[in-house]
Design a protein around this motif. Structure first.
Motif, short mmCIF file in Angstrom:
data_model
loop_
_atom_site.label_atom_id
_atom_site.label_comp_id
_atom_site.label_asym_id
_atom_site.label_seq_id
_atom_site.Cartn_x
_atom_site.Cartn_y
_atom_site.Cartn_z
N MET A 1 56.79 44.75 54.96
CA MET A 1 55.85 43.98 54.13
C MET A 1 55.49 44.78 52.88
O MET A 1 55.23 45.98 52.97
N LYS A 2 55.50 44.10 51.73
CA LYS A 2 55.10 44.80 50.52
C LYS A 2 53.58 44.66 50.34
O LYS A 2 53.03 43.58 50.46
N THR A 3 52.94 45.78 50.08
CA THR A 3 51.49 45.76 49.86
C THR A 3 51.21 45.74 48.36
O THR A 3 51.59 46.65 47.65
N VAL A 4 50.55 44.67 47.90
CA VAL A 4 50.19 44.57 46.48
C VAL A 4 48.84 45.23 46.27
O VAL A 4 47.90 44.98 47.03
N ILE A 5 48.75 46.09 45.25
CA ILE A 5 47.45 46.70 44.94
C ILE A 5 46.92 46.09 43.65
O ILE A 5 47.58 46.13 42.62
N GLU A 6 45.75 45.47 43.74
CA GLU A 6 45.14 44.80 42.58
C GLU A 6 43.82 45.46 42.23
O GLU A 6 42.94 45.59 43.07
N LYS A 7 43.69 45.86 40.96
CA LYS A 7 42.41 46.44 40.52
C LYS A 7 41.40 45.32 40.30
O LYS A 7 41.71 44.31 39.70
N VAL A 8 40.19 45.51 40.81
CA VAL A 8 39.13 44.55 40.51
C VAL A 8 38.00 45.26 39.77
O VAL A 8 37.64 46.38 40.09
N THR A 9 37.51 44.62 38.74
CA THR A 9 36.38 45.18 38.01
C THR A 9 35.25 44.19 38.15
O THR A 9 35.47 43.02 38.45
N TYR A 10 34.03 44.66 37.99
CA TYR A 10 32.91 43.76 38.20
C TYR A 10 31.72 44.28 37.43
O TYR A 10 31.57 45.46 37.18
N ASN A 11 30.91 43.35 37.02
CA ASN A 11 29.61 43.75 36.49
C ASN A 11 28.59 43.38 37.54
O ASN A 11 28.84 43.56 38.73
N GLN A 12 27.46 42.86 37.20
CA GLN A 12 26.46 42.52 38.21
C GLN A 12 27.02 41.66 39.32
O GLN A 12 26.78 41.90 40.48
N LYS A 13 27.81 40.65 38.97
CA LYS A 13 28.16 39.68 39.98
C LYS A 13 29.64 39.42 40.14
O LYS A 13 30.21 39.68 41.18
N ILE A 14 30.24 38.95 39.09
CA ILE A 14 31.53 38.32 39.34
C ILE A 14 32.70 39.26 39.02
O ILE A 14 32.63 40.08 38.14
N CYS A 15 33.75 39.15 39.76
CA CYS A 15 34.90 40.03 39.63
C CYS A 15 36.06 39.21 39.08
O CYS A 15 35.92 38.05 38.79
N ASN A 16 37.20 39.85 39.00
CA ASN A 16 38.41 39.18 38.51
C ASN A 16 38.72 38.01 39.43
O ASN A 16 39.35 38.16 40.46
N GLN A 17 38.26 36.84 39.03
CA GLN A 17 38.30 35.69 39.93
C GLN A 17 39.71 35.37 40.45
O GLN A 17 39.86 35.04 41.62
N GLU A 18 40.72 35.47 39.58
CA GLU A 18 42.07 35.09 40.01
C GLU A 18 42.55 35.98 41.15
O GLU A 18 43.12 35.51 42.13
N LYS A 19 42.30 37.28 41.02
CA LYS A 19 42.73 38.23 42.05
C LYS A 19 41.97 38.00 43.36
O LYS A 19 42.54 38.06 44.45
N ILE A 20 40.68 37.73 43.21
CA ILE A 20 39.87 37.48 44.41
C ILE A 20 40.33 36.19 45.09
O ILE A 20 40.41 36.12 46.32
N LYS A 21 40.65 35.21 44.27
CA LYS A 21 41.14 33.93 44.83
C LYS A 21 42.42 34.15 45.62
O LYS A 21 42.58 33.64 46.73
N ALA A 22 43.35 34.92 45.03
CA ALA A 22 44.63 35.20 45.70
C ALA A 22 44.37 35.93 47.03
O ALA A 22 44.98 35.62 48.06
N ALA A 23 43.44 36.87 46.99
CA ALA A 23 43.12 37.64 48.20
C ALA A 23 42.50 36.73 49.26
O ALA A 23 42.84 36.80 50.45
N GLY A 24 41.60 35.85 48.81
CA GLY A 24 40.95 34.92 49.74
C GLY A 24 41.96 34.00 50.40
O GLY A 24 41.84 33.68 51.59
N LYS A 25 42.97 33.61 49.63
CA LYS A 25 44.00 32.72 50.17
C LYS A 25 44.80 33.44 51.26
O LYS A 25 45.10 32.85 52.31
N ILE A 26 45.13 34.70 51.02
CA ILE A 26 45.87 35.47 52.04
C ILE A 26 45.07 35.48 53.35
O ILE A 26 45.62 35.25 54.43
N ILE A 27 43.76 35.71 53.24
CA ILE A 27 42.93 35.76 54.45
C ILE A 27 42.86 34.38 55.12
O ILE A 27 43.02 34.27 56.34
N GLN A 28 42.68 33.35 54.31
CA GLN A 28 42.63 31.98 54.88
C GLN A 28 43.92 31.63 55.61
O GLN A 28 43.91 30.87 56.58
N GLU A 29 45.03 32.20 55.14
CA GLU A 29 46.33 31.91 55.77
C GLU A 29 46.63 32.86 56.93
O GLU A 29 47.75 32.89 57.44
N GLY A 30 45.64 33.68 57.31
CA GLY A 30 45.81 34.53 58.50
C GLY A 30 46.32 35.94 58.21
O GLY A 30 46.66 36.67 59.13
#
Ligand code: AMP
Ligand code: MG
Length: 351
Positions: A1-30
């Motif tokens: 399995m290839k492990t993708v490393i994605e940098k996330v930056t954030y201020n008070q609240k929100i982070c790189n939404q696209e990367k977080i979305k992709a990560a959330g999808k991986i978790i939703q898919e198990g």
């Protein structure tokens, strides 16, 4: 399995939404995603999916009786996974969530036994790291996550540490830089009549007493009771440990330094590579082996933040034996010493 490393930056609240979305999808898919929290990096899976939880045990080599903590991002999620949540626990949540506090409750039907290591109770935490909170939301609200290290090794406090242990074993690592606290959450068991601390952490007994009054400490955590099993299954294993042998030295500071110097010298004479963990105040007194400062003795936050990283650095330098000073500071000292003693397999020389 290839492990993708994605940098996330954030201020008070929100982070790189696209990367977080992709990560959330991986978790939703198990699948599995490692992510930063304010304590240490977590290895996340969908907490309500038994097959997904099982993958965490496999990736970490974690004993299957060692339950996972479920991470939530909002209070209304608590009612779905926990039953009989007391007023005291709600008060604790109000004070310390989001933050480095984990609470144990009776679990609801929704939570699979695969996630709780077969227990009828569930551990719940609401982390404060913005990337963690955003990911939990994207992933459906319930992420089971232990620390993202190989079982037994020091917990990861940076994405590089996660990659050392998990590269090729998980789908993604969200890299949020170095963590803030550096040791795991305080665990408090609310299924006991008087709430009981099962694992010391950044939130100290005194801080908890101020909010709910009386609190107990698991007798299995006290060194003298070596025959009493700690209640948190994870606390019974040698843990947080470097590959090298680690020995702690405690006592009056001058004596400790002299003892460590002697031990490191003997180790080097017998052909071993020795490591020494000192402080900004003491490290110049050491003359043998690879000497590292964990930070100033007067700042326990720094000591906690540097602890696991130093143990991993010694591993990379192929040290055979590490001698460390002890750090019995008043606040988090209990948590720091708990981790160091476990990493040392309880070996401490008292002088
Ligand atoms: P980690 O996330 O790797 O720091 O490990 C989680 C810790 O929480 C381990 O020490 C577990 O034994 C403990 N834990 C998780 N769920 C429970 C539970 N239901 N009862 C007691 N301890 C728990
Ligand atoms: Mg762990």
């Amino acid at each position: 399995m290839k492990t993708v490393i994605e940098k996330v930056t954030y201020n008070q609240k929100i982070c790189n939404q696209e990367k977080i979305k992709a990560a959330g999808k991986i978790i939703q898919e198990g699948g599995l995603v490692a992510f930063p929290t304010e304590t240490v990096y977590g290895l996340g899976a969908d907490a309500l999916n038994p097959q997904a939880s099982a993958k965490i045990y496999e990736a970490k080599g974690r004993p299957s009786d060692n339950p996972l903590i479920i991470h939530i991002s909002e209070m209304k999620a608590l009612d779905k996974i926990a039953v009989h949540v007391s007023q005291q626990a709600l008060k604790m949540a109000e004070h310390f969530w989001p933050g480095p506090l984990t609470m144990i409750f009776e679990k609801s039907e929704l939570v699979p036994l695969e996630t709780t290591g077969g227990l009828k109770t569930v551990a719940v935490r609401m982390p404060s790291h913005p990337a963690a909170l955003a990911l939990i939301k994207e992933a459906g609200g319930f992420i089971a996550a232990p620390s993202a290290n190989t079982s037994g090794r020091p917990s990861p406090t940076s994405a590089e540490h996660v990659a050392e242990d998990m590269n090729g074993r998980i789908s993604m690592i969200l890299d949020g830089g170095a963590v803030g606290i550096g040791i795991e959450s305080t665990i408090v068991d609310f299924t006991e009549e008087i709430p009981m601390i099962l694992r010391p952490g950044y939130i100290t007994p005194d801080m908890i007493k101020e909010v709910i009054g009386d609190i107990k400490i698991d007798p299995g955590l006290i060194k003298e009771n070596s025959d009493v099993h700690p209640k948190a299954p994870g606390m019974k294993y040698r843990h947080y440990a470097p590959r090298a042998e680690l020995i702690l030295i405690s006592g009056a500071q001058d004596n400790v330094q002299e003892k460590i110097n002697n031990l490191a010298r003997e180790a080097e004479l017998s052909g071993k590579t020795a490591g020494v963990i000192g402080t900004d105040e003491s490290f110049r007194y050491y003359s043998y082996g690879i000497v590292k400062s964990i930070g100033t003795r007067y700042d326990e936050d720094t000591i906690a933040r540097n602890l696991y990283g130093i143990l991993r650095e010694f591993d990379q330098q192929n040290v055979d034996i590490i001698y460390s000073e002890s750090f019995t500071t008043s606040g988090m000292g209990q948590a720091i010493m708990n981790r160091l003693l476990k990493a040392a397999g309880q070996r401490m020389i008292e002088i």
